[in-house]
Design a protein around this motif. Sequence first.
Motif, mmCIF file in Angstrom:
data_model
loop_
_atom_site.group_PDB
_atom_site.id
_atom_site.type_symbol
_atom_site.label_atom_id
_atom_site.label_comp_id
_atom_site.label_asym_id
_atom_site.label_seq_id
_atom_site.Cartn_x
_atom_site.Cartn_y
_atom_site.Cartn_z
ATOM 1 N N ARG A 220 0.830 -1.208 0.000
ATOM 2 C CA ARG A 220 0.000 0.000 0.000
ATOM 3 C C ARG A 220 0.861 1.254 0.000
ATOM 4 N NH1 ARG A 220 -3.846 -1.072 5.020
ATOM 5 N NH2 ARG A 220 -1.831 -1.809 5.786
ATOM 6 N N HIS A 221 1.965 1.194 0.693
ATOM 7 C CA HIS A 221 2.894 2.324 0.724
ATOM 8 C C HIS A 221 3.432 2.601 -0.683
ATOM 9 C CE1 HIS A 221 6.804 4.174 2.568
ATOM 10 N NE2 HIS A 221 5.992 5.106 2.124
ATOM 11 N N ILE A 222 3.787 1.558 -1.406
ATOM 12 C CA ILE A 222 4.295 1.712 -2.767
ATOM 13 C C ILE A 222 3.245 2.365 -3.657
ATOM 14 C CG2 ILE A 222 5.036 0.456 -4.840
ATOM 15 C CD1 ILE A 222 6.298 -1.622 -2.980
ATOM 16 N N ILE A 223 2.020 1.870 -3.590
ATOM 17 C CA ILE A 223 0.947 2.406 -4.443
ATOM 18 C C ILE A 223 0.700 3.874 -4.133
ATOM 19 C CG2 ILE A 223 -1.512 2.217 -4.964
ATOM 20 C CD1 ILE A 223 -1.185 -0.842 -4.499
ATOM 21 N N ALA A 224 0.713 4.224 -2.839
ATOM 22 C CA ALA A 224 0.463 5.612 -2.446
ATOM 23 C C ALA A 224 1.571 6.538 -2.959
ATOM 24 C CB ALA A 224 0.359 5.709 -0.926
ATOM 25 N N GLN B 6 10.189 0.224 -7.314
ATOM 26 C CA GLN B 6 8.813 -0.154 -6.990
ATOM 27 C C GLN B 6 8.413 -1.408 -7.768
ATOM 28 O OE1 GLN B 6 6.706 3.443 -7.968
ATOM 29 N NE2 GLN B 6 7.380 4.513 -6.107
ATOM 30 N N LEU B 7 9.239 -1.787 -8.743
ATOM 31 C CA LEU B 7 9.114 -3.034 -9.503
ATOM 32 C C LEU B 7 7.830 -3.099 -10.322
ATOM 33 C CD1 LEU B 7 10.542 -5.664 -6.974
ATOM 34 C CD2 LEU B 7 11.757 -4.161 -8.578
ATOM 35 N N MET B 8 7.480 -1.975 -10.930
ATOM 36 C CA MET B 8 6.333 -1.923 -11.823
ATOM 37 C C MET B 8 6.777 -1.435 -13.199
ATOM 38 S SD MET B 8 3.364 -0.348 -9.368
ATOM 39 C CE MET B 8 3.040 -1.015 -7.739
ATOM 40 N N ASP C 298 7.804 -10.408 -14.813
ATOM 41 C CA ASP C 298 7.512 -10.001 -16.185
ATOM 42 C C ASP C 298 8.518 -9.005 -16.750
ATOM 43 O OD1 ASP C 298 5.275 -11.597 -16.314
ATOM 44 O OD2 ASP C 298 3.898 -10.018 -15.696
ATOM 45 N N LEU C 299 9.075 -8.136 -15.902
ATOM 46 C CA LEU C 299 9.973 -7.085 -16.377
ATOM 47 C C LEU C 299 11.384 -7.621 -16.563
ATOM 48 C CD1 LEU C 299 8.732 -4.256 -13.998
ATOM 49 C CD2 LEU C 299 8.145 -4.549 -16.411
#
Length: 509
Positions: A59-63, A107-109, A434-435
């Motif tokens: 949640r911290h990452i998303i925020a 953040q690994l996105m 995936d990345l």
Amino acid sequence: DELDLNDFETVLSYQGKLNCLLELGRESDALQLAKQWHDPRLQQFALLYVVPILYRDERHIIAVRQRWHEAAQNLLEALDGLQITDPSYGLLYAHAWSLSNFYLAYQLMNDRPLQELYAQILIAILSPRLASFMSDLPRQSPRNRPIRVGVISPHLNNHNGSIWVLGWLASMVDDPDFEIYTYNISDKYDSGTRRFMAISKYRSIHLTPNTIEDSLATIRDDELDVMFFTDIGMHPSSKIISVMRLAPVQIQGWGHPVTSGSPTMNYYFSGEGMETENSKDHYSEILYRLPHIGLNYERPLFNGDASLLFEKYNLPLNRHILSSMQSTFKYHPSHDWIFAEIASRNPKCLITMVTHMGSEEVSLRLLQRMQPHFESRGLEISDHIRILPRLSYEDYLAFFQISNHVLDTIGWNGGNSSLQALSLGCPIVTLPTDLMRGRHTVAMLKKIGVDELIAHSPDHYVELSVKLMTDPGYRAMMIDRIKSNVDALFGDYQVSTAVKEAINSFVEA
């Protein structure tokens, strides 16, 4: 009395305060510091710096990601029509020279949308001064001269971000149809720099905000056909040059394995083994897949006595040492439980990590974040994880000699370190994502035919680690397979030949 600072000194002072706050985990104080800028545009830019080194949870990452995205969008809209005569232009220009977005990628996105957004911010700020260096260049006809290939980096020395590119250049070094130019845009110089000097027309260009026009003009005067950018995003200056047009064809490499987002970058060169069928969606550049792992890598050399490490670092002789010696910010909170579960299933293991390159406080916070997973399993984390000091290159390699195996960081694998471990016959357990930055090691293991160490789930990752500790015959078989086939990872001239063929095709197109 307040110091009389110029724009760059003002931004540098802000960045120093902010970095200290982030090292200490004081994110809320960092956000308050960002609000001290008088101009709303400067406030939005300041918010882009506030990316934590470690996250509490998903949640911290998303925020944080949402906050960053909103600030970047607000900033870009507010920069519309920016002129060099704007009262805040000097400070905006200074900020553009101070931010690399390095931590954003951890953040690994899929960072393509955010990097594209930031590239547009850079273009908006730099265009009033440097627009002439962003325009397209006509493709030169190389028929009457060799093809000119450049390499540019702020790390043109013995640095993981750039030294690997020597392997790409190997097929061109003695080829009269090619001329190599290298551009060192920092003041760093060592034996690695001398290697670049030995194979090229070397240019030492200390790129600074006040000298950039002359520096870019010097590069353009060389009339390159192709330019390699080795590590965009590892340093602010590499982000600056990524939105410039220095050659008709511009190519990014894997020194920082994240897309540039820049419209002036044409290709991203990667290895086919590190990419998936849908990987092209992760890049603003055209994804070009080189053979295998995409590298012509030199085999690391180790001639030390690894047994000396036991006394030097007070290591136990009767426990399984598991190496997980990656940068602290590579450890994603969703994977913390894995370390505790491995220790729970085999309490004799000792997991070794290295301290954060800045403050030890960051490493301590990582342990605090992991601790509940150990406590829930009735374990004391200090019995199973040892934080080591920063290691010399020789000691780092030696740890692979005494380790039962390596625990690859999930989501952002070891790159150079995985090659180093495998060169010494040390097994690695990995779980691909995936990345591309989460698929370095899977490509290496597949290349040498040791697919068994590629997990298909987090639980399987744990099982493989435990098996390497509890089944000596299985581990011996893995080591034998690695040692028998590992030569295939090094000196892969098929890759450097593919690079040369690609350049030929681009120039002739």
